[in-house]
Design a protein around this motif. Structure first.
Motif, mmCIF file in Angstrom:
data_model
loop_
_atom_site.group_PDB
_atom_site.id
_atom_site.type_symbol
_atom_site.label_atom_id
_atom_site.label_comp_id
_atom_site.label_asym_id
_atom_site.label_seq_id
_atom_site.Cartn_x
_atom_site.Cartn_y
_atom_site.Cartn_z
ATOM 1 N N LEU A 40 -10.278 2.978 1.719
ATOM 2 C CA LEU A 40 -10.742 1.961 2.592
ATOM 3 C C LEU A 40 -9.974 2.038 3.821
ATOM 4 N N ALA A 41 -11.014 1.760 4.919
ATOM 5 C CA ALA A 41 -10.258 1.831 6.145
ATOM 6 C C ALA A 41 -10.510 0.342 6.802
ATOM 7 N N ARG A 42 -9.492 -0.410 7.118
ATOM 8 C CA ARG A 42 -9.635 -1.816 7.604
ATOM 9 C C ARG A 42 -8.949 -2.058 9.123
ATOM 10 N N SER A 43 -9.504 -2.844 9.885
ATOM 11 C CA SER A 43 -8.837 -3.091 11.090
ATOM 12 C C SER A 43 -7.850 -4.264 10.622
ATOM 13 N N LEU A 44 -6.664 -4.220 11.362
ATOM 14 C CA LEU A 44 -5.531 -5.178 11.109
ATOM 15 C C LEU A 44 -5.019 -5.565 12.317
ATOM 16 N N LEU A 45 -3.960 -6.148 12.289
ATOM 17 C CA LEU A 45 -3.048 -6.735 13.386
ATOM 18 C C LEU A 45 -2.880 -5.705 14.401
ATOM 19 N N PRO A 46 -2.398 -5.909 15.745
ATOM 20 C CA PRO A 46 -2.359 -5.211 16.856
ATOM 21 C C PRO A 46 -1.314 -3.931 16.553
ATOM 22 N N LEU A 47 -1.658 -2.771 17.105
ATOM 23 C CA LEU A 47 -0.820 -1.751 16.909
ATOM 24 C C LEU A 47 -0.205 -1.211 18.586
ATOM 25 N N ALA A 48 0.857 -1.994 18.957
ATOM 26 C CA ALA A 48 1.347 -1.675 20.397
ATOM 27 C C ALA A 48 2.547 -0.882 20.241
ATOM 28 N N MET A 49 2.549 0.115 21.242
ATOM 29 C CA MET A 49 3.922 0.886 21.395
ATOM 30 C C MET A 49 4.482 0.639 22.987
ATOM 31 N N VAL A 50 5.688 0.158 22.971
ATOM 32 C CA VAL A 50 6.241 0.057 24.174
ATOM 33 C C VAL A 50 7.257 1.131 24.670
ATOM 34 N N LEU A 51 7.140 1.702 25.784
ATOM 35 C CA LEU A 51 7.710 2.751 26.148
ATOM 36 C C LEU A 51 8.385 2.558 27.714
ATOM 37 N N VAL A 89 -7.142 -0.460 14.526
ATOM 38 C CA VAL A 89 -6.254 0.208 13.420
ATOM 39 C C VAL A 89 -6.965 0.474 12.207
ATOM 40 N N GLU A 90 -6.635 1.667 11.699
ATOM 41 C CA GLU A 90 -7.162 1.805 10.210
ATOM 42 C C GLU A 90 -6.122 2.037 8.967
ATOM 43 N N VAL A 91 -6.601 1.381 8.214
ATOM 44 C CA VAL A 91 -5.660 1.168 6.869
ATOM 45 C C VAL A 91 -6.305 2.002 5.931
ATOM 46 N N HIS A 92 -5.743 2.966 5.191
ATOM 47 C CA HIS A 92 -6.380 3.927 4.455
ATOM 48 C C HIS A 92 -5.521 3.506 2.849
ATOM 49 N N ASP A 93 -6.221 2.750 2.211
ATOM 50 C CA ASP A 93 -5.663 2.279 0.869
ATOM 51 C C ASP A 93 -6.203 3.076 -0.275
ATOM 52 N N ASP A 94 -5.904 3.802 -0.396
ATOM 53 C CA ASP A 94 -6.074 4.766 -1.812
ATOM 54 C C ASP A 94 -5.473 4.658 -3.086
ATOM 55 N N PRO A 95 -5.683 3.826 -4.171
ATOM 56 C CA PRO A 95 -4.897 3.518 -5.292
ATOM 57 C C PRO A 95 -4.281 4.867 -6.044
ATOM 58 N N ALA A 96 -4.797 5.992 -5.563
ATOM 59 C CA ALA A 96 -4.324 7.295 -6.343
ATOM 60 C C ALA A 96 -3.145 7.727 -5.840
ATOM 61 N N THR A 97 -3.030 7.289 -4.368
ATOM 62 C CA THR A 97 -1.760 7.795 -3.757
ATOM 63 C C THR A 97 -0.342 6.785 -3.530
ATOM 64 N N PRO A 98 0.646 7.185 -3.596
ATOM 65 C CA PRO A 98 1.855 6.414 -3.539
ATOM 66 C C PRO A 98 2.030 5.679 -2.334
ATOM 67 N N VAL A 150 -1.674 4.240 4.253
ATOM 68 C CA VAL A 150 -1.374 4.693 5.373
ATOM 69 C C VAL A 150 -2.093 3.955 6.536
ATOM 70 N N VAL A 151 -1.337 3.535 7.327
ATOM 71 C CA VAL A 151 -1.649 2.545 8.663
ATOM 72 C C VAL A 151 -1.590 3.543 9.699
ATOM 73 N N SER A 152 -2.614 3.666 10.586
ATOM 74 C CA SER A 152 -3.005 4.647 11.512
ATOM 75 C C SER A 152 -3.441 4.166 12.651
ATOM 76 N N THR A 153 -2.897 4.338 13.888
ATOM 77 C CA THR A 153 -3.481 4.072 15.319
ATOM 78 C C THR A 153 -4.231 5.259 15.853
ATOM 79 N N ARG A 154 -4.955 6.300 15.025
ATOM 80 C CA ARG A 154 -5.571 7.229 15.437
ATOM 81 C C ARG A 154 -6.844 6.957 16.273
#
Length: 214
Positions: free
Chosen positions: A3-14, A45-54, A57-61
């Motif tokens: 499943l891919a779901r949009s969630l809270l902000p992904l912000a990276m400060v540099l 943001v994408e959240v990949h929630d596969d119950p078969a995996t440990p 995965v939350v990604s900003t791709r």
């Protein structure tokens, strides 16, 4: 099922790194990337929630997918990933970074960055290489593009430090330096809006897991 779901902000400060004895080769984010806010990144943001995996995965791709020139190469597919353990809630924080060279590519053996005012070093977990855009056999004067995918991990306190440096509209990246086997370096950076958002998104994922309530 993933499943891919949009969630809270992904912000990276540099914040800029003063590398000893050298000029900075990547000190400005692309305008479009710098204009992203944590909330805007959060929506992508994408959240990949596969119950078969440990891990979840939350990604900003998908936050910003355009490439940009950096010091010594062309950067493509630069994003952050967090691997949230389903049982313990522990998180592994990863940087994914693809380099493109229009000819022979150096062999990258490590990465350096600044943390707490000091230069730190990370080992590479992945160093995949492949070729693309190769000319026909008759086009002898043009070489293939060489791609290198690099993956390394950051401690959570470093991700938090990056996130704290977010400033609206700022084009200052959090800088890093890939070390090549020949002694040369390739300098790149991350956008601040990605880290802050990633931290919030991960916290939302952790709170939704059964283990975190106890």
């Amino acid at each position: 099922m993933t499943l891919a779901r949009s969630l809270l902000p992904l912000a990276m400060v540099l914040a800029p790194i003063a590398w000893p004895g050298s000029a900075l080769a990547y000190d400005r984010l692309p305008t479009g990337l710098a204009q992203l806010t944590p909330d805007e990144v959060r929506e992508r943001v994408e959240v990949h929630d596969d119950p078969a995996t440990p891990h979840v995965v939350v990604s900003t791709r998908e936050a910003w997918d355009r490439g940009r020139s950096i010091g010594g190469a062309h950067a493509r597919d630069v994003h952050l990933r967090a691997l949230v353990d389903r049982q313990s809630g522990a998180v592994r924080w990863q940087v994914w970074h693809e380099l493109v060279h229009p000819g022979p590519a150096p062999r990258v053996v490590g990465v350096k960055y600044e943390a707490g005012g000091q230069i730190a070093q990370a080992d590479l977990l992945v160093t995949d290489q492949w070729k693309e855009d190769c000319p026909s056999v008759d086009a002898i004067h043009r070489e293939c593009n060489r791609h290198t995918r690099l993956v390394f991990e950051l401690p959570e306190n470093v991700v938090s430090e990056i996130a704290e440096g977010y400033r609206p509209q700022s084009r200052s990246p959090w800088q890093l330096k890939f070390k090549a086997e020949d002694g040369k370096s390739i300098r790149g950076g991350l956008a601040p809006a990605e880290a802050a958002g990633l931290l919030h998104a991960v916290e939302t994922v952790r709170q939704a897991l059964p283990h975190t309530s106890g």
